[in-house]
Design an enzyme around this catalytic site. Structure first.
Site, short mmCIF file in Angstrom:
data_model
loop_
_atom_site.label_atom_id
_atom_site.label_comp_id
_atom_site.label_asym_id
_atom_site.label_seq_id
_atom_site.Cartn_x
_atom_site.Cartn_y
_atom_site.Cartn_z
N THR A 161 0.88 -1.29 0.10
CA THR A 161 -0.03 0.12 0.07
C THR A 161 0.93 1.10 0.08
O THR A 161 2.03 1.25 0.56
CB THR A 161 -0.89 0.01 1.09
OG1 THR A 161 -1.87 -0.96 1.21
CG2 THR A 161 -1.52 1.27 1.48
N ARG A 189 -14.47 -6.58 0.46
CA ARG A 189 -13.70 -6.37 1.53
C ARG A 189 -13.07 -4.82 1.54
O ARG A 189 -12.66 -4.63 0.36
CB ARG A 189 -12.73 -7.34 2.00
CG ARG A 189 -11.77 -6.71 3.08
CD ARG A 189 -10.38 -6.11 2.81
NE ARG A 189 -9.51 -6.30 3.90
CZ ARG A 189 -8.40 -5.27 4.01
NH1 ARG A 189 -8.16 -4.72 2.78
NH2 ARG A 189 -7.91 -5.36 5.05
N VAL A 190 -13.28 -4.23 2.37
CA VAL A 190 -12.67 -2.74 2.54
C VAL A 190 -11.70 -2.71 3.85
O VAL A 190 -12.30 -3.20 4.85
CB VAL A 190 -13.74 -1.53 2.72
CG1 VAL A 190 -13.07 -0.17 2.92
CG2 VAL A 190 -14.82 -1.66 1.30
N GLY A 191 -10.39 -2.22 3.63
CA GLY A 191 -9.78 -2.17 4.78
C GLY A 191 -9.50 -0.63 5.50
O GLY A 191 -10.49 -0.14 5.28
N ASP A 192 -8.53 -0.54 6.26
CA ASP A 192 -8.21 0.76 7.10
C ASP A 192 -8.19 2.02 5.95
O ASP A 192 -8.45 3.08 6.01
CB ASP A 192 -7.12 0.83 7.87
CG ASP A 192 -5.93 0.44 6.87
OD1 ASP A 192 -5.85 -0.48 6.20
OD2 ASP A 192 -5.01 1.43 7.11
N THR A 212 -0.28 1.89 7.10
CA THR A 212 0.05 0.79 6.16
C THR A 212 -0.19 -0.45 7.24
O THR A 212 0.38 -0.31 8.44
CB THR A 212 1.12 0.68 5.39
OG1 THR A 212 1.32 -0.66 4.77
CG2 THR A 212 2.18 0.99 6.02
N GLY A 213 -0.56 -1.54 6.85
CA GLY A 213 -0.65 -2.78 7.46
C GLY A 213 -2.10 -3.43 7.54
O GLY A 213 -2.79 -3.34 6.76
N GLY A 215 -5.32 -4.20 7.72
CA GLY A 215 -6.24 -2.98 7.99
C GLY A 215 -7.23 -3.29 9.00
O GLY A 215 -7.91 -2.39 9.81
#
Ligand code: ASP
Length: 292
Positions: A161, A189-192, A212-213, A215
């Site tokens: 990312t 799916r949605v991350g941070d 980053t990481g 989520g």
């Protein structure tokens, strides 16, 4: 104020053999953002320009290098935020665009809303004249092209990312984040990354952060806003970066994470608990530095 920009190319354990390429890409993106700032451009223009460059670079999990979901499709998330008026725009699960970060900015500047998802996000992009990028082009550029059946099992590994934070000569802070998410993620799916305060945050009174990481874990501790609050509470950016990472580990287990930070004085902090997080900074005072 003395302008400054910091750019990262993701915190991860899976690209040890590609660190040299990552350094080239991150440095190029940082120079691009710096060119904007050094000509008197805004922090928002600088972070958008830096992230667009990384969205075009297939080494990174954003735009044309996006990881694939379990259906072997690209679904991308991005956000921008500026710290003067707390302007914020984001897209999630968007497909068929080359530069999700620019669509996020259009959301911020041309709609009364904050986050657009999926088909609605694409429809909005078209209505603003954003050209169509066929899915095949994004998939062909993917850094995981194509997922083998065994890779389709989701492993919560942080990827490549990208994110950028900057302060311009007026003292305004801004952040931009873009990602294809995690390889093998479930469709939808949605991350941070597109979520305010999680993937990024910018407030001229507190500071700015790009994360980053993993989520799912970063969201639980509202990672970026928490880091900004730590700076607002008196920690310098390096202390805040280390403290928020400790909090992530303590409250969510051994989650992967990384963060870059700027405070309103333009001081920089960064921390990560993965093998690498390639990140670079340029300011008038200190010139260029790059770390991995
Ligand atoms: N935070 C991103 C996500 O969860 C992944 C990453 O940073 O590599 O979608």
């Amino acid at each position: 104020m003395e302008p400054v920009i910091v750019v990262h190319g993701g915190a991860g354990n899976d690209f040890d053999d590609r660190v040299a390429e990552f350094r080239v890409g991150v440095e190029r993106a940082t120079q691009t953002g710096w060119a904007v700032l050094s000509q008197g451009g805004s922090a928002l223009n600088a972070v958008e320009a830096a992230v667009r460059m990384l969205e075009d670079d297939p080494n990174f999990d954003a735009g044309h290098g996006s990881f694939l979901n379990a259906n072997n499709e690209v679904e991308m998330d991005a956000m921008v935020m500026e710290g003067a008026k707390l302007g914020y725009g984001a897209v999630a699960g968007i497909q068929r665009v080359s530069h999700p970060v620019s669509v996020a900015r259009l959301v911020m500047e041309h709609t009364p809303h904050s986050i657009f998802v999926g088909a609605g996000a694409e429809q909005f992009a078209r209505s603003m004249g954003v050209p169509d990028c066929p899915m095949e082009e994004l998939v062909a550029g993917s850094s995981t092209h194509l997922l083998r059946p065994e890779d389709r099992i989701f492993r919560p590994h942080a990827g490549d990312t990208v994110g950028a934070i900057a302060m311009d000569a007026s003292g305004t802070l801004a952040v931009a984040v873009s990602t294809g998410g995690m390889a093998g993620k479930m469709p939808g799916r949605v991350g941070d990354s597109p979520i305010i305060g999680c993937g990024g945050y910018a407030d001229n009174e507190l500071g700015t952060a790009a994360a980053t990481g993993s989520g799912e874990a970063l969201m639980k501790v509202v990672f970026s806003k928490t880091a900004c609050d730590l700076m607002g509470g008196g920690l310098n950016p390096q202390q805040a970066a280390e403290e928020v990472l400790r909090l992530l580990e303590r409250r969510t287990g051994s989650s992967h994470g990384g963060i870059i930070l700027l405070n309103p004085a333009g001081e920089v902090g960064s921390a990560f608990n993965t093998n690498h997080m390639v990140h670079a900074c340029i300011s008038g005072t200190h010139g260029l530095w790059i770390k991995d």
